[in-house]
Design a protein around this motif. Structure first.
Motif, PDB file in Angstrom:
ATOM      1  N   SER A  98      77.467  35.062  14.628  1.00  0.00           N
ATOM      2  CA  SER A  98      77.082  34.031  14.937  1.00  0.00           C
ATOM      3  C   SER A  98      78.331  33.192  15.114  1.00  0.00           C
ATOM      4  O   SER A  98      79.172  32.940  14.257  1.00  0.00           O
ATOM      5  CB  SER A  98      75.926  33.345  14.200  1.00  0.00           C
ATOM      6  OG  SER A  98      76.100  32.036  14.423  1.00  0.00           O
TER       7      SER A  98
ATOM      8  N   PRO B 135      84.209  22.175  15.053  1.00  0.00           N
ATOM      9  CA  PRO B 135      82.684  22.586  14.669  1.00  0.00           C
ATOM     10  C   PRO B 135      82.622  23.612  13.455  1.00  0.00           C
ATOM     11  O   PRO B 135      83.460  24.192  13.092  1.00  0.00           O
ATOM     12  CB  PRO B 135      82.236  22.980  15.891  1.00  0.00           C
ATOM     13  CG  PRO B 135      83.415  23.170  16.783  1.00  0.00           C
ATOM     14  CD  PRO B 135      84.659  22.715  16.128  1.00  0.00           C
ATOM     15  N   ARG B 136      81.360  23.605  13.043  1.00  0.00           N
ATOM     16  CA  ARG B 136      81.037  24.421  12.042  1.00  0.00           C
ATOM     17  C   ARG B 136      81.559  25.945  12.302  1.00  0.00           C
ATOM     18  O   ARG B 136      81.084  26.079  13.554  1.00  0.00           O
ATOM     19  CB  ARG B 136      79.614  24.020  11.472  1.00  0.00           C
ATOM     20  CG  ARG B 136      79.361  24.802  10.192  1.00  0.00           C
ATOM     21  CD  ARG B 136      77.862  24.089   9.713  1.00  0.00           C
ATOM     22  NE  ARG B 136      76.755  24.071  10.632  1.00  0.00           N
ATOM     23  CZ  ARG B 136      76.242  25.514  10.835  1.00  0.00           C
ATOM     24  NH1 ARG B 136      76.225  26.415   9.800  1.00  0.00           N
ATOM     25  NH2 ARG B 136      74.870  25.461  11.600  1.00  0.00           N
ATOM     26  N   GLY B 137      81.870  26.547  11.449  1.00  0.00           N
ATOM     27  CA  GLY B 137      82.141  28.048  11.830  1.00  0.00           C
ATOM     28  C   GLY B 137      83.352  28.159  12.525  1.00  0.00           C
ATOM     29  O   GLY B 137      83.495  29.295  13.333  1.00  0.00           O
ATOM     30  N   HIS B 138      84.263  27.396  12.773  1.00  0.00           N
ATOM     31  CA  HIS B 138      85.288  27.308  13.729  1.00  0.00           C
ATOM     32  C   HIS B 138      86.631  27.103  12.888  1.00  0.00           C
ATOM     33  O   HIS B 138      86.574  26.371  12.053  1.00  0.00           O
ATOM     34  CB  HIS B 138      85.169  26.468  15.076  1.00  0.00           C
ATOM     35  CG  HIS B 138      84.220  27.155  16.130  1.00  0.00           C
ATOM     36  ND1 HIS B 138      82.951  27.369  15.565  1.00  0.00           N
ATOM     37  CD2 HIS B 138      84.228  27.524  17.220  1.00  0.00           C
ATOM     38  CE1 HIS B 138      82.182  27.419  16.848  1.00  0.00           C
ATOM     39  NE2 HIS B 138      82.992  28.044  17.686  1.00  0.00           N
TER      40      HIS B 138
ATOM     41  N   THR C 246      72.775  26.648  23.301  1.00  0.00           N
ATOM     42  CA  THR C 246      73.079  25.638  22.338  1.00  0.00           C
ATOM     43  C   THR C 246      74.648  25.660  22.158  1.00  0.00           C
ATOM     44  O   THR C 246      75.203  24.610  22.158  1.00  0.00           O
ATOM     45  CB  THR C 246      72.288  25.815  21.008  1.00  0.00           C
ATOM     46  OG1 THR C 246      70.869  26.304  21.203  1.00  0.00           O
ATOM     47  CG2 THR C 246      72.574  24.901  19.902  1.00  0.00           C
ATOM     48  N   PHE C 247      75.225  26.688  21.872  1.00  0.00           N
ATOM     49  CA  PHE C 247      76.663  26.980  21.504  1.00  0.00           C
ATOM     50  C   PHE C 247      77.409  27.044  22.646  1.00  0.00           C
ATOM     51  O   PHE C 247      78.550  27.593  22.320  1.00  0.00           O
ATOM     52  CB  PHE C 247      76.651  27.761  20.375  1.00  0.00           C
ATOM     53  CG  PHE C 247      76.025  29.048  20.267  1.00  0.00           C
ATOM     54  CD1 PHE C 247      75.118  29.330  19.182  1.00  0.00           C
ATOM     55  CD2 PHE C 247      76.488  29.907  20.981  1.00  0.00           C
ATOM     56  CE1 PHE C 247      74.523  30.420  19.017  1.00  0.00           C
ATOM     57  CE2 PHE C 247      75.968  31.151  20.869  1.00  0.00           C
ATOM     58  CZ  PHE C 247      74.704  31.414  20.174  1.00  0.00           C
TER      59      PHE C 247
ATOM     60  N   LYS D 106      78.309  30.176  14.924  1.00  0.00           N
ATOM     61  CA  LYS D 106      78.404  28.895  14.075  1.00  0.00           C
ATOM     62  C   LYS D 106      78.628  29.112  12.653  1.00  0.00           C
ATOM     63  O   LYS D 106      78.938  28.192  11.650  1.00  0.00           O
ATOM     64  CB  LYS D 106      77.056  28.233  14.100  1.00  0.00           C
ATOM     65  CG  LYS D 106      76.908  27.469  15.450  1.00  0.00           C
ATOM     66  CD  LYS D 106      75.863  26.359  15.454  1.00  0.00           C
ATOM     67  CE  LYS D 106      75.989  25.332  16.537  1.00  0.00           C
ATOM     68  NZ  LYS D 106      74.938  24.513  16.607  1.00  0.00           N
ATOM     69  N   ASP D 107      78.153  30.460  12.121  1.00  0.00           N
ATOM     70  CA  ASP D 107      78.194  31.060  10.833  1.00  0.00           C
ATOM     71  C   ASP D 107      78.694  32.268  10.871  1.00  0.00           C
ATOM     72  O   ASP D 107      77.918  33.225  11.254  1.00  0.00           O
ATOM     73  CB  ASP D 107      76.937  30.822  10.352  1.00  0.00           C
ATOM     74  CG  ASP D 107      77.007  31.364   8.737  1.00  0.00           C
ATOM     75  OD1 ASP D 107      77.920  31.721   8.205  1.00  0.00           O
ATOM     76  OD2 ASP D 107      75.969  31.129   8.194  1.00  0.00           O
TER      77      ASP D 107
ATOM     78  N   PRO E 165      86.123  30.670  17.039  1.00  0.00           N
ATOM     79  CA  PRO E 165      85.133  31.185  16.008  1.00  0.00           C
ATOM     80  C   PRO E 165      85.911  31.981  14.777  1.00  0.00           C
ATOM     81  O   PRO E 165      86.728  32.805  15.093  1.00  0.00           O
ATOM     82  CB  PRO E 165      84.089  31.912  16.653  1.00  0.00           C
ATOM     83  CG  PRO E 165      84.487  31.845  18.099  1.00  0.00           C
ATOM     84  CD  PRO E 165      85.831  31.331  18.280  1.00  0.00           C
TER      85      PRO E 165
ATOM     86  N   PRO F 187      86.783  23.673   9.435  1.00  0.00           N
ATOM     87  CA  PRO F 187      85.551  22.925  10.207  1.00  0.00           C
ATOM     88  C   PRO F 187      85.474  21.376   9.534  1.00  0.00           C
ATOM     89  O   PRO F 187      85.764  21.315   8.247  1.00  0.00           O
ATOM     90  CB  PRO F 187      84.414  23.757   9.561  1.00  0.00           C
ATOM     91  CG  PRO F 187      84.885  24.885   9.176  1.00  0.00           C
ATOM     92  CD  PRO F 187      86.532  25.056   8.961  1.00  0.00           C
TER      93      PRO F 187
END
Lengths: 154, 163
Positions: free
Chosen positions: B71, A106-109, B123-124, B73-74, A130, A90
């Motif tokens: 998620s 991106p974040r988390g990828h 959003t994602f 994103k996280d 992801p 990321p």
């Protein structure tokens, strides 16, 4: 008498099989397992029908680094696994294919690429992946026997 | 002697328990307001849902299923959302990059029921099916809210074009 003994023996055997199955499941799910890889995308590092030992601990703890080879669920088909190298974490700036030439992971990828860049469907095709899809990290190759080698760079 | 036998039963029991939780399902607490009014209708009490792992073993999901997923994103966080569109559907989005999105192969479009107070595919973007962790089947706690979670998409959120 003989009948009850047979019942008891059967129950004992079933219990033993259940225990073994559960322990195997936990080992393969949380510690490490063996994967056979196929396809040309990771040549010359890995060839078709190499058997790899992979560990599940570092993806769980998010200790992934650039250069690690990982086993990952394919983003377009969850029943299929893919084996690729992490080339971007990321925040890294990476080079993709035509529509989005330069992009930031991106974040988390993570950004995955095969070593055989001319013959590999990877993040350049389907974008950043992801981290939740990553299943395990390749530690070493165990088959064929004359090519046993560590795959991680320490 | 008893110490040894306790150790032995713990060592054998823990893997059986973990395997059960991994393959059949487990109970988890729902946090947040993103699935109101179906889950957590008032913010004081939190609901506990039974997450069925067995239901997603071969990724046969229907529109309207309430699912828990990792998620995008996280990876440490699990979120609970409703499937609005499956692969091939065209979804009318709410504030995504483009107004209409065709859900790519192996992906799904997830949304929270509480429109505007939820962090979801609007959003994602579409999420990969591989991130789906389990299907929420029942609300199990508090007892007066015991019920089955039905698979239904709110009428105004039906996909524009179903495949």
């Amino acid at each position: 008498m003989a009948f009850t003994r047979i019942i008891g023996k059967t129950c004992g055997f079933i219990g033993y099989a259940l225990q073994t199955a559960c322990i195997t499941h936990c080992t393969f799910e949380y510690v490490g397992d063996f994967v056979m890889c196929s396809g040309p995308s990771m040549e010359p590092t890995l060839q078709t029908n190499n058997v790899l030992f992979t560990e599940h601990v570092s993806p769980r703890l998010q200790r992934l680094r650039r250069g690690d080879i990982v086993i990952c669920r394919s983003p377009s088909n969850p029943k299929q696994n893919i084996c690729k190298r992490i080339t971007g974490l990321p925040g890294d700036r990476v080079r993709g294919n035509f529509p989005r030439r330069n992009q930031v992971v991106p974040r988390g990828h993570v950004w995955l690429e095969g070593d055989n860049s001319s013959n590999s469907a990877d993040s350049r095709t389907y974008g950043p992946v992801p981290e939740g899809l990553i299943r395990s990290r390749v530690v070493c190759r165990v088959w064929p026997l004359d090519k046993i080698s560590l795959m991680s760079q320490y | 002697m008893w110490f040894k036998s306790v150790c032995k039963s713990v060592l054998l029991g823990v893997p059986i328990g973990i395997t059960f939780l991994d393959t059949v399902g487990y109970v988890a607490r729902v946090e947040g307001i993103s699935m109101q009014p179906v889950l957590n209708p008032d913010s004081k009490n939190t609901d506990y849902v039974f997450l069925s792992r067995w239901a997603v073993r071969d990724y046969n999901l229907r529109r309207g299923d309430v699912i828990s997923l990792v998620s995008p994103k996280d990876p440490n966080q699990k979120i609970i959302k409703r499937i609005v569109g499956l692969q091939g559907d065209v979804v009318n989005t709410l504030g995504y990059k483009t107004q209409y999105v065709r859900v790519p192969e192996g992906h799904c479009w997830v949304e929270g029921d509480h429109t505007g107070h939820t962090l979801d595919s609007n959003t994602f973007g579409p999420v990969s099916l591989g991130l789906v962790n389990a299907r929420a089947a029942y609300i199990v706690w508090p007892p007066r809210r015991w019920q089955k979670l039905e698979a239904k998409v709110p009428d105004h959120r039906k996909p524009y074009l179903e495949k």
